[in-house]
Design a protein around this motif. Structure first.
Motif, PDB file in Angstrom:
ATOM      1  N   ALA A  69       1.183  -1.257   0.068  1.00 42.37           N
ATOM      2  CA  ALA A  69       0.127   0.032   0.024  1.00 42.37           C
ATOM      3  C   ALA A  69       0.795   1.051  -0.025  1.00 42.37           C
ATOM      4  O   ALA A  69       0.386   2.265  -0.752  1.00 42.37           O
ATOM      5  N   ASP A  70       1.945   1.300   0.679  1.00 43.51           N
ATOM      6  CA  ASP A  70       3.079   2.442   0.790  1.00 43.51           C
ATOM      7  C   ASP A  70       3.571   2.602  -0.636  1.00 43.51           C
ATOM      8  O   ASP A  70       4.020   3.797  -0.912  1.00 43.51           O
ATOM      9  N   ALA A  71       3.519   1.608  -1.527  1.00 41.93           N
ATOM     10  CA  ALA A  71       3.871   2.007  -2.972  1.00 41.93           C
ATOM     11  C   ALA A  71       2.735   2.130  -3.942  1.00 41.93           C
ATOM     12  O   ALA A  71       3.022   2.263  -4.970  1.00 41.93           O
ATOM     13  N   GLY A  72       1.363   2.330  -3.247  1.00 39.89           N
ATOM     14  CA  GLY A  72       0.365   2.491  -4.081  1.00 39.89           C
ATOM     15  C   GLY A  72      -0.326   1.204  -4.844  1.00 39.89           C
ATOM     16  O   GLY A  72      -0.770   1.278  -5.756  1.00 39.89           O
ATOM     17  N   LEU A  73       0.105   0.341  -4.336  1.00 38.77           N
ATOM     18  CA  LEU A  73      -0.344  -1.211  -4.894  1.00 38.77           C
ATOM     19  C   LEU A  73      -1.524  -1.812  -4.103  1.00 38.77           C
ATOM     20  O   LEU A  73      -1.515  -1.616  -2.970  1.00 38.77           O
ATOM     21  N   ARG A  74      -2.233  -2.208  -4.857  1.00 40.34           N
ATOM     22  CA  ARG A  74      -3.449  -2.895  -4.738  1.00 40.34           C
ATOM     23  C   ARG A  74      -3.360  -4.554  -3.974  1.00 40.34           C
ATOM     24  O   ARG A  74      -2.483  -5.248  -4.816  1.00 40.34           O
ATOM     25  N   ASP A 128      -1.071  -6.404  -9.445  1.00 41.23           N
ATOM     26  CA  ASP A 128      -0.692  -5.310 -10.309  1.00 41.23           C
ATOM     27  C   ASP A 128      -0.757  -5.937 -11.953  1.00 41.23           C
ATOM     28  O   ASP A 128      -0.239  -5.473 -12.789  1.00 41.23           O
ATOM     29  N   ASN A 161      -1.446  -3.622 -14.850  1.00 41.24           N
ATOM     30  CA  ASN A 161      -0.276  -2.675 -15.054  1.00 41.24           C
ATOM     31  C   ASN A 161       0.195  -3.032 -16.656  1.00 41.24           C
ATOM     32  O   ASN A 161       0.932  -4.112 -16.518  1.00 41.24           O
ATOM     33  N   ARG A 179       9.898  -1.005  -6.752  1.00 42.22           N
ATOM     34  CA  ARG A 179       8.887   0.042  -6.240  1.00 42.22           C
ATOM     35  C   ARG A 179       8.732  -0.170  -4.702  1.00 42.22           C
ATOM     36  O   ARG A 179       8.434   1.105  -3.887  1.00 42.22           O
ATOM     37  N   ALA A 192       9.568   2.680  -1.634  1.00 47.07           N
ATOM     38  CA  ALA A 192       8.714   3.394  -0.968  1.00 47.07           C
ATOM     39  C   ALA A 192       8.705   3.180   0.430  1.00 47.07           C
ATOM     40  O   ALA A 192       8.417   3.935   1.408  1.00 47.07           O
TER      41      ALA A 192
END
Ligand code: FAE
Length: 528
Positions: free
Chosen positions: A202-207, A370, A373, A439, A443
Motif C-alpha cells: 500500500a505504501d507503494a500505491g499497490l492494490r 498489479d 499494469n 517500487r 517506497a
C-alpha cells in the motif's frame, strides 16, 4: 455418449487381446477407460467417467497417503522431514534452501516414494506432487480464478462466458473453496506476516486482494483456538497437510471411488503408450516397490484413454510416443508451448518495527495485484515463511506475464525428454518481479534478502517453478476440448493444456477446463 456407455456395459475386459498383432504386447488387464495420473485433471476425469457408469482404472505412480507412519501422522513435519517428504532422494530439496546463507533447511533422508518431487531440467526445476491427489497433496491450496480478460486472451477459442458461468463455479464448489474470515484475518497473529506485506504494498500505491483457498478456514480457527490438531498452524504444507486441507483424495477422488466404477492402482508409472490394431490403446506400466525397484511390468488396454499426468507427465508420455513411433500421428505441437507461469520467488527485509510474527499460517490468503499494469503485469502471492521465530522477512511468489515458451524434445539416449527452457527466459520473469518489488522497496526504504536461495547471494529464485503449464496446449496439440489431434478417444485433461501462463495459481483453471472437457466428451464421443 451412448456407445461409450455401451462399452462400459459390455465390460470390455479383453480389449486388445483378440485383435492384437503377435508383436504387440497383450493387454493383461483392460477397462473401458483408463486415466493416467490422479491430480486435478485425472481426478475430474475419473469422477465424471465413474458417474456416467463407465468402468475406469486410474494409474498413479505415487502412493496413497492414508496410513500413519511410526510417529502417528500420515505426512512428516516440515521442520523434521523424513523419507516421506521427497520422491526418492537422499536429501530434501526445499525451495528456500538457506537462511543467512546457511544450509539449515534441508535434511538427509532415505529414498522412498515421498510426496514432493523436484524434477530437474537444464535451466529449470519443477516441483510436483506425487501420490493419490497429485499436486493437491503439497500445494498451498490457493484457489484463484483468473481474470476473465486474461483467460480469454490465453484461450481465444474457448467460450469464456460458459467457463465463468458454468465450469469455474462447478470446479470451485467441488474443490471446497472457501475464504478466510476478514475479521479473524485482521486480528490473528497467524496472518501478521500478510498484513505487514499488505502495508508495504500500500505504501507503494499497490492494490492487494484476498484470495480463496481449499484449506478449511473454520478448521484453522479451531487450530488457533487450541481445539483442533494443528496443521497449517504447525508449518505443514509442501510435505503434506495432516489436517484441514481439502486435497483431491477428500473431494473429487473420494467421490470417484464412491461411484463404484473407479479403481485406483498406485505405485504404477506408465512408461509407454501405443495403439492396437482394433484401435484400443495399450499402456505399459512399471509397478515399483517403496525402494523404487521395478517389481512388475504390466500391460493395460483401454478404449478411452485420459491423460492426467500433469504438464510434465503427460507431455513426456506423448512426446516419447510420437518420437519413438508408437503414436506417430501425434501433432508437431505436442511438446511445445511450455512455461513456468512466470514464477519468481523473492524475500524482502522489513524494518525492525514491521514484524512478521513468529507464528505464521502456511496457507496464503492475499496477493499483490498489479496485473492491470500493462507495462509490467505481475500478481504476487504473499507467501508464509514459518520459522518459529521473528525474522522480519516478507516472502513472495510472483507470477509474471512472461511471454517466453519452451519445448520438450525426446532424448533417445536416456529415453526421457529434455526441456529447452533457458536462463535468459527465466530472467524475463525476475526482471518483471524486480520492477514491482523495487517500487515496494523504494517506497518503504527496505532491501531484498540475499541469503535465502543458496550461497550465491541470489535475490530472485527464477530457476524453479510450482506451476508447470503447457506441452499439449488446448487448440494446438489437441482440439478445443482436449481431444488429442491425430487419434480418436485419446484426451488430455491436465495442466499441459494451459499455454504456459495463466496469471494466477493454476489449479482452479485446470479443474474447470477438465470439467468442460468431460462434459463435452461424455455428451458427444462415440466409439467408431
Ligand atoms: P498434477 O496435480 O501434477 O497430477 C499429476 C499426477 O500424475 C501426479 O500425481 C503424478 O504422480 C502422476 N503421474 C505423472 N506421470 C505419471 C505416469 N507416467 N504414470 C502414472 N502417474 C503419473 O497435475 N496451484 C494453485 O492453484 N494454488 C496453489 O496454492 C499452489 N501451490 C503449489 C505449491 C507447490 C509446492 C506445488 C508443487 C504446486 C503448487 N500449485 C498450486 C500448482 C498445482 O498444484 C498444479 O498446478 C496442479 O497440481 C497441476 O494439476 P495437474 O492435474 O496438471
Amino acid at each position: 455418449m451412448v456407445a461409450l456407455q455401451t462399452a462400459a456395459g459390455l465390460g470390455f475386459t479383453r480389449i486388445g487381446l483378440q485383435s492384437a498383432h503377435a508383436a504387440e504386447p497383450a493387454a493383461a488387464e483392460s477397462a473401458p477407460a483408463i486415466v493416467v495420473g490422479s491430480g486435478y485433471g485425472g481426478a475430474v476425469a475419473a469422477l465424471r467417467l465413474g458417474q456416467a457408469g463407465i468402468r475406469t482404472l486410474v494409474l498413479e505412480m505415487g502412493r496413497l497417503w492414508d496410513t500413519a507412519g511410526p510417529d502417528g501422522t500420515v505426512f512428516c513435519s516440515t521442520s523434521a522431514p523424513d523419507r516421506r517428504s521427497m520422491w526418492f532422494r537422499t536429501r530434501t530439496e526445499a525451495p528456500l534452501a538457506t537462511f543467512l546463507w546457511l544450509d539449515l533447511v534441508n535434511k538427509d533422508i532415505s529414498p522412498y516414494p515421498g510426496v514432493l518431487d523436484r524434477v530437474h531440467y537444464d535451466h529449470m526445476s519443477v516441483y510436483v506432487g506425487r501420490g493419490v491427489g497429485g499436486g493437491s497433496l503439497v500445494n498451498g491450496g490457493m484457489a484463484v480464478t483468473p481474470l476473465k480478460s486474461y483467460f480469454a486472451e490465453q484461450f481465444p477459442t474457448v467460450d469464456a462466458d460458459e467457463m465463468y458461468g458454468t465450469y469455474f463455479p462447478r470446479a470451485r464448489s467441488m474443490l471446497g473453496v472457501n475464504t478466510v474470515d476478514p475479521a479473524w484475518f485482521e486480528s490473528t497473529d497467524w496472518y501478521r506476516f500478510t498484513r505487514t506485506s499488505r502495508k508495504a504494498a500500500a505504501d507503494a500505491g499497490l492494490r492487494t486482494t484476498f484470495v480463496p483457498n481449499v484449506y478449511d478456514f473454520g478448521y484453522m480457527q479451531r487450530e488457533a483456538a487450541g481445539t483442533a490438531t494443528r496443521s497449517a498452524l504447525a508449518g505443514e504444507v509442501i510435505y503434506g497437510n495432516n489436517h484441514g486441507k481439502r486435497s483431491l483424495d477428500k473431494s473429487y477422488l473420494a467421490a470417484a471411488l464412491g461411484t463404484g466404477n473407479v479403481t485406483l492402482h498406485t505405485l504404477e508409472r506408465v512408461r509407454s503408450l501405443s495403439r492396437a490394431a482394433d484401435g484400443s490403446y495399450l499402456l505399459t506400466a512399471d509397478r515399483i516397490d517403496t525402494t523404487g525397484a521395478i517389481v512388475e511390468t504390466k500391460q493395460y488396454g483401454c478404449r478411452y484413454l485420459f491423460l492426467g499426468g500433469g504438464s510434465l507427465g503427460t507431455t513426456e508420455l506423448l512426446v516419447r510416443a510420437r518420437d519413438t513411433g508408437t503414436l506417430p500421428d501425434l501433432d508437431p505441437a505436442v511438446g511445445a508451448g511450455w512455461g513456468p507461469n512466470g514464477n519468481t520467488m523473492l524475500g524482502r527485509a522489513n524494518h525492525v518495527w514491521d514484524t512478521v510474527g513468529a507464528d505464521q499460517a502456511t496457507m496464503p490468503v492475499m496477493g499483490i495485484d498489479d496485473w492491470a499494469n500493462a507495462d509490467n503485469p505481475v500478481f504476487a502471492e504473499i507467501a508464509p515463511l514459518p520459522m518459529g521465530f521473528e525474522h522480519w522477512i516478507s516472502l513472495y511468489l510472483a507470477i509474471t506475464k512472461n511471454p517466453e515458451r519452451a519445448s520438450f524434445t525426446y532424448d533417445p539416449a536416456s529415453g526421457t525428454v529434455r526441456l529447452g527452457w533457458t536462463a535468459a527466459q527465466s530472467a524475463v520473469s525476475s526482471g518483471m518481479a524486480k520492477k514491482l518489488f523495487d517500487r515496494i522497496n523504494l517506497a518503504n526504504l527496505t532491501l531484498y534478502r540475499y541469503d535465502l536461495f543458496g550461497s550465491t547471494s541470489k535475490v530472485f529464485a527464477d530457476d524453479f517453478t510450482y506451476h508447470p503449464l503447457g506441452g499439449c496446449v488446448l487448440g494446438k496439440a489437441t482440439d478445443d476440448y482436449g481431444r488429442v489431434k491425430g487419434y480418436s478417444r485419446l484426451y488430455v485433461t491436465d495442466g499441459s493444456l494451459v499455454p504456459g501462463n495463466i496469471g494466477v495459481n493454476p489449479f482452479v483453471t485446470i479443474t474447470a477446463l477438465a470439467e468442460r472437457t468431460m462434459a463435452r466428451v461424455l455428451a458427444e464421443d462415440a466409439a467408431p
